[in-house]
Motif scaffolding. Sequence first.
Motif, PDB file in Angstrom:
ATOM      1  N   HIS A  94      -0.228  -5.690  -2.268  1.00  0.00           N
ATOM      2  CA  HIS A  94      -1.504  -5.382  -1.636  1.00  0.00           C
ATOM      3  C   HIS A  94      -1.602  -3.878  -1.423  1.00  0.00           C
ATOM      4  O   HIS A  94      -0.630  -3.232  -1.009  1.00  0.00           O
ATOM      5  CB  HIS A  94      -1.634  -6.080  -0.277  1.00  0.00           C
ATOM      6  CG  HIS A  94      -1.705  -7.570  -0.370  1.00  0.00           C
ATOM      7  ND1 HIS A  94      -2.854  -8.251  -0.703  1.00  0.00           N
ATOM      8  CD2 HIS A  94      -0.757  -8.523  -0.180  1.00  0.00           C
ATOM      9  CE1 HIS A  94      -2.614  -9.547  -0.709  1.00  0.00           C
ATOM     10  NE2 HIS A  94      -1.345  -9.744  -0.399  1.00  0.00           N
ATOM     11  N   PHE A  95      -2.792  -3.325  -1.680  1.00  0.00           N
ATOM     12  CA  PHE A  95      -3.059  -1.925  -1.374  1.00  0.00           C
ATOM     13  C   PHE A  95      -4.101  -1.879  -0.270  1.00  0.00           C
ATOM     14  O   PHE A  95      -5.247  -2.272  -0.468  1.00  0.00           O
ATOM     15  CB  PHE A  95      -3.557  -1.177  -2.614  1.00  0.00           C
ATOM     16  CG  PHE A  95      -2.566  -1.137  -3.746  1.00  0.00           C
ATOM     17  CD1 PHE A  95      -1.475  -0.289  -3.692  1.00  0.00           C
ATOM     18  CD2 PHE A  95      -2.720  -1.955  -4.850  1.00  0.00           C
ATOM     19  CE1 PHE A  95      -0.549  -0.254  -4.723  1.00  0.00           C
ATOM     20  CE2 PHE A  95      -1.807  -1.932  -5.892  1.00  0.00           C
ATOM     21  CZ  PHE A  95      -0.722  -1.077  -5.823  1.00  0.00           C
ATOM     22  N   ASP A  96      -3.684  -1.436   0.902  1.00  0.00           N
ATOM     23  CA  ASP A  96      -4.602  -1.308   2.041  1.00  0.00           C
ATOM     24  C   ASP A  96      -5.052   0.143   2.149  1.00  0.00           C
ATOM     25  O   ASP A  96      -4.223   1.057   2.268  1.00  0.00           O
ATOM     26  CB  ASP A  96      -3.911  -1.728   3.340  1.00  0.00           C
ATOM     27  CG  ASP A  96      -3.706  -3.234   3.405  1.00  0.00           C
ATOM     28  OD1 ASP A  96      -4.412  -3.945   2.675  1.00  0.00           O
ATOM     29  OD2 ASP A  96      -2.851  -3.682   4.182  1.00  0.00           O
ATOM     30  N   PHE A  97      -6.372   0.348   2.098  1.00  0.00           N
ATOM     31  CA  PHE A  97      -6.923   1.692   2.217  1.00  0.00           C
ATOM     32  C   PHE A  97      -7.428   1.878   3.642  1.00  0.00           C
ATOM     33  O   PHE A  97      -8.353   1.197   4.079  1.00  0.00           O
ATOM     34  CB  PHE A  97      -8.061   1.898   1.217  1.00  0.00           C
ATOM     35  CG  PHE A  97      -7.606   1.846  -0.214  1.00  0.00           C
ATOM     36  CD1 PHE A  97      -7.035   2.952  -0.809  1.00  0.00           C
ATOM     37  CD2 PHE A  97      -7.732   0.683  -0.952  1.00  0.00           C
ATOM     38  CE1 PHE A  97      -6.595   2.914  -2.119  1.00  0.00           C
ATOM     39  CE2 PHE A  97      -7.300   0.632  -2.265  1.00  0.00           C
ATOM     40  CZ  PHE A  97      -6.735   1.750  -2.852  1.00  0.00           C
ATOM     41  N   ILE A  98      -6.796   2.795   4.350  1.00  0.00           N
ATOM     42  CA  ILE A  98      -7.165   3.059   5.737  1.00  0.00           C
ATOM     43  C   ILE A  98      -7.710   4.467   5.845  1.00  0.00           C
ATOM     44  O   ILE A  98      -7.435   5.317   4.987  1.00  0.00           O
ATOM     45  CB  ILE A  98      -5.955   2.874   6.680  1.00  0.00           C
ATOM     46  CG1 ILE A  98      -4.829   3.861   6.323  1.00  0.00           C
ATOM     47  CG2 ILE A  98      -5.439   1.448   6.619  1.00  0.00           C
ATOM     48  CD1 ILE A  98      -3.649   3.802   7.254  1.00  0.00           C
ATOM     49  N   PRO A  99      -8.511   4.760   6.883  1.00  0.00           N
ATOM     50  CA  PRO A  99      -9.077   6.105   7.027  1.00  0.00           C
ATOM     51  C   PRO A  99      -7.976   7.161   7.108  1.00  0.00           C
ATOM     52  O   PRO A  99      -7.014   7.018   7.852  1.00  0.00           O
ATOM     53  CB  PRO A  99      -9.861   6.022   8.337  1.00  0.00           C
ATOM     54  CG  PRO A  99     -10.163   4.578   8.512  1.00  0.00           C
ATOM     55  CD  PRO A  99      -8.988   3.846   7.925  1.00  0.00           C
TER      56      PRO A  99
END
Length: 423
Positions: A94-99
Amino acid sequence: MAISDIVGGLADNPYFGAGAGLFGVGVLTAAARKGMQAGMILFRRHFMMTLEVSRRDKCYEWLLQWITNNTKHTQHLSVETKFEQLETGKVKTHFDFIPSVGTHFFSYKNTWIRVERNREPGSQGFNFEGQPFETVQLTAFGRDRSIYFDILERARKEALHKDVGKTLMYTAFGADWRQFGAPRERRPLESVILDENVKERIIEDVREFIATPDWYLERGIPYRRGYLLYGPPGSGKSSFITALAGELEYGICVLNLSDRSLSDDRLNHLMNVTPPHTIVLLEDVDACFVSREKPTEESSRAFEGLNRVTLSGLLNMLDGVVSAEARLLFMTTNHIDRLDPALIRPGRVDVKEYIGDASDYQLKGIFRRFYANVDDALAEKFVQKIRNKRSKVSMAQIQGLFMFYKESPRTMIDEGIDRLFNQ
């Protein structure tokens, strides 16, 4: 010459007039700037509200993930790579994109909210875990705090929803607990076969403890409970604790007393900051301390310098003045005779259960667990052949045998048992 004549002459001087005008414009500009700054401060103080969340706070990661899931126009992102083990045994990435660090905006319930993620610069901006010191600031119009309560509650629910039906494992890292590995699928309690009524006794006692905090409070008794499971290796002690945590929907805090970085003070601190709804697990406590009543020269040399936690520190952690309340603790050992009597006295260990080698009851139970559609006669034959070969056998050995004969119970009885005990 009169003063009025001098002033009149200066007024008629074009150079003086231009200078005075510039001075006046400068004064007015500075006054306007100061007024705007003061007005902005008053406006922010009375018409805006700021929430600051630091990385040390439990909800920090929840909040960042919630902002990512609920905002679609964030252009500056940081990536976090996570792995999930599927039931098929494969691992999904999984690739989680966070600010990322910087300023972001999003709208929530018709209110624009400014998000500012800050990071301390330089090498001094890292904590002992190697993570940068960071804060997230949320700024919104209005004085209604409920908007922040609502956001944090939604972030918490979304984060916990991902772990529903799974068991979280924690390990000590620094002065706090950190989740260890990915959340695990809960182990069914039925998959652990203990001797008759042993499992039921422990579960009943644990549930009664969880359900009666007021009973302890009214009588002035510390609200904590300790359990000791002892017996030979491979009998299912750790497996049962894992399954029990899944049944209770609890996590497990695994504490390694042999950790060289663990001291008495840090041990006490960790026990007082355990995550809620968790079981504290101390495995193989006999491998960490020697009984003071029956020390031997060989055992003393073996344990000398092994760790920094003292027996006195462990005893104070379990039942001292600053020991934690609302605590559920399990210890396991293969050699109860090596434990100091002070460690397992009532108040520190309230329930002791022997988890021994496989009994006939357990052998029949695990046979039916692996081979559901067989008759009782075949189960009896299996037990009889095991006993003809060996009077003592561990559940781990039997389970390992079944792994080679997943669909062939008769072949396992006819050939597998002989091969197991003739190795």
